[in-house]
Design an enzyme around this catalytic site. Structure first.
Site, PDB file in Angstrom:
ATOM      1  CG  ASP A   1     -23.924   8.820  20.689  1.00  5.21           C
ATOM      2  OD1 ASP A   1     -23.345   9.689  20.013  1.00  5.21           O
ATOM      3  OD2 ASP A   1     -25.168   8.567  20.566  1.00  5.21           O
TER       4      ASP A   1
ATOM      5  CG  HIS B   1     -15.295  14.256  17.717  1.00  8.22           C
ATOM      6  ND1 HIS B   1     -15.975  13.362  18.207  1.00  8.22           N
ATOM      7  CD2 HIS B   1     -15.858  15.070  16.530  1.00  8.22           C
ATOM      8  CE1 HIS B   1     -17.040  13.640  17.222  1.00  8.22           C
ATOM      9  NE2 HIS B   1     -17.042  14.416  16.360  1.00  8.22           N
TER      10      HIS B   1
ATOM     11  CG  LEU C   1      -7.473  -2.630  29.742  1.00  6.24           C
ATOM     12  CD1 LEU C   1      -8.827  -3.143  30.260  1.00  6.24           C
ATOM     13  CD2 LEU C   1      -7.681  -0.956  29.742  1.00  6.24           C
TER      14      LEU C   1
HETATM   15  C1  FPP Z   1     -19.851   9.760  19.034  1.00  4.60           C
HETATM   16  O1  FPP Z   1     -20.094  11.316  19.395  1.00  4.60           O
HETATM   17  C2  FPP Z   1     -18.330   9.907  19.034  1.00  4.60           C
HETATM   18  C3  FPP Z   1     -17.897   9.308  17.527  1.00  4.60           C
HETATM   19  C4  FPP Z   1     -18.448   9.292  16.301  1.00  4.60           C
HETATM   20  C5  FPP Z   1     -16.157   9.413  17.750  1.00  4.60           C
HETATM   21  C6  FPP Z   1     -15.684   8.877  18.915  1.00  4.60           C
HETATM   22  C7  FPP Z   1     -14.038   9.467  18.990  1.00  4.60           C
HETATM   23  C8  FPP Z   1     -13.656   9.706  20.058  1.00  4.60           C
HETATM   24  C9  FPP Z   1     -14.173   9.647  21.440  1.00  4.60           C
HETATM   25  C10 FPP Z   1     -12.267  10.251  19.930  1.00  4.60           C
HETATM   26  C11 FPP Z   1     -11.312   9.304  19.724  1.00  4.60           C
HETATM   27  C12 FPP Z   1     -11.138   7.883  20.256  1.00  4.60           C
HETATM   28  C13 FPP Z   1      -9.952   7.012  20.311  1.00  4.60           C
HETATM   29  C14 FPP Z   1     -10.286   5.659  20.811  1.00  4.60           C
HETATM   30  C15 FPP Z   1      -8.732   7.696  20.186  1.00  4.60           C
HETATM   31  P1  FPP Z   1     -20.867  11.974  18.353  1.00  4.60           P
HETATM   32  O2  FPP Z   1     -20.284  12.814  17.524  1.00  4.60           O
HETATM   33  O3  FPP Z   1     -22.072  11.144  17.606  1.00  4.60           O
HETATM   34  O4  FPP Z   1     -22.160  12.970  19.180  1.00  4.60           O
HETATM   35  P2  FPP Z   1     -23.578  13.276  19.066  1.00  4.60           P
HETATM   36  O5  FPP Z   1     -24.348  12.299  19.042  1.00  4.60           O
HETATM   37  O6  FPP Z   1     -23.458  14.247  20.105  1.00  4.60           O
HETATM   38  O7  FPP Z   1     -23.548  13.855  17.740  1.00  4.60           O
END
Ligand code: FPP
Length: 269
Positions: free
Chosen positions: A36, A53, A147
């Site tokens: 997050d 992201h 893994l």
């Molecule tokens: C949460 O941050 C993150 C996500 C909803 C997306 C997670 C995706 C990635 C880390 C990239 C790709 C992953 C893989 C496995 C290829 P948020 O957007 O909710 O952050 P915020 O809480 O600050 O708004």
């Protein structure tokens, strides 16, 4: 007492660095992470959320390699929840494109480092390109055994329990007349994570202290660790801080401290 605690996590490997005088760490067998804080990481830098992201993918790569180096056997990442469809259409679209490109780009590296990729969740909702990229990456990494990297995508813990129950009733219709057949083991064997050990350590970055419909069933006895670090800043040192915290925990699985200590003594022979 700490040494006794180390031995009580029977499936965990104890790593000690006696020569350096460093405290021993217990390496969890299975780590599960809610990644997050991508959006806030970017917003604080006056950048579009999607840049966060992209940086998040770099942190995934770093974390996977750190897990391999530390002998962690299972890493499960929450990449996209069933609820994330509610985000602005453009952000969802960027995330889908990012998943496809990350899968295509990283599969060679995953194989070189011995990582097997699995995707759990209702992938039928994804576009055909992403579904094909998932199938391809899973097939190409199927023989790797250092893994297991499980990516939860369009996943929700409640969805998982519901689909396990549906499968159980379809496979054993006699459950309808003999509900005693509906056991935790029967449900467990039909979860998306069937065959994997339950997570030992759960990490959530980004400052929130919630499970957010991640592995609801599987986290029953997992040690929880929350950090204010945003996911793009998560690295090997941050993982080590989480492992150090885990190493201090006494895992009792419902037993008393005295029972845990007695088991540890018995295990040492
Ligand atoms: C949460 O941050 C993150 C996500 C909803 C997306 C997670 C995706 C990635 C880390 C990239 C790709 C992953 C893989 C496995 C290829 P948020 O957007 O909710 O952050 P915020 O809480 O600050 O708004």
């Amino acid at each position: 007492m700490k040494a006794l605690r180390r031995l009580t996590g029977s499936r965990n490997a104890a790593i000690s660095d006696a020569s350096a005088g460093a405290p021993a760490s217990v390496v969890p067998r299975h780590v599960a992470i809610i990644m997050d804080g991508n959006g806030r990481w970017a917003t604080r830098r006056l950048l579009p959320r999607t840049v966060g992201h992209h940086k998040g993918v770099d942190a995934v790569r770093t974390t996977v390699e750190a897990c391999v180096q530390r002998g962690i056997e299972y890493l499960t990442l929450f990449a996209f929840s069933s609820e994330n469809w509610r985000r602005p259409e453009e952000e969802v679209s960027v995330l889908m494109t990012l998943f496809v490109s990350a899968l295509e780009r990283e599969v060679g590296r995953l194989t070189r480092t011995g990582v097997r990729l699995k995707v759990i969740g209702d992938v039928s909702a994804f576009n055909p390109t992403l579904q094909a990229a998932i199938r391809d990456a899973e097939a190409r990494t199927a023989g790797n055994d250092k893994l297991t990297l499980t990516v939860a995508a369009n996943y929700g813990g409640r969805w998982d329990v519901a689909q396990a129950m549906r499968r159980l009733l379809a496979e054993q219709p006699e459950c309808m007349t003999d509900p005693a057949l509906i056991t935790p083991e029967a449900i467990d064997a039909r979860l998306a994570t069937a065959g994997m050990p339950e997570p030992d350590l759960f990490i959530r970055t980004g400052g929130e202290q919630r499970i957010s419909n991640f592995l609801l069933w599987q986290l029953a006895y997992t040690e929880l660790y929350f950090t204010d670090d945003f996911w793009p800043d998560f690295d090997a040192a941050a993982l080590d801080r989480a492992i150090a915290s885990f190493s201090e925990r006494e895992r009792r699985f419902g037993r008393t401290s005295a029972q845990v200590a007695a088991t540890a003594t018995a295990q040492r022979g």
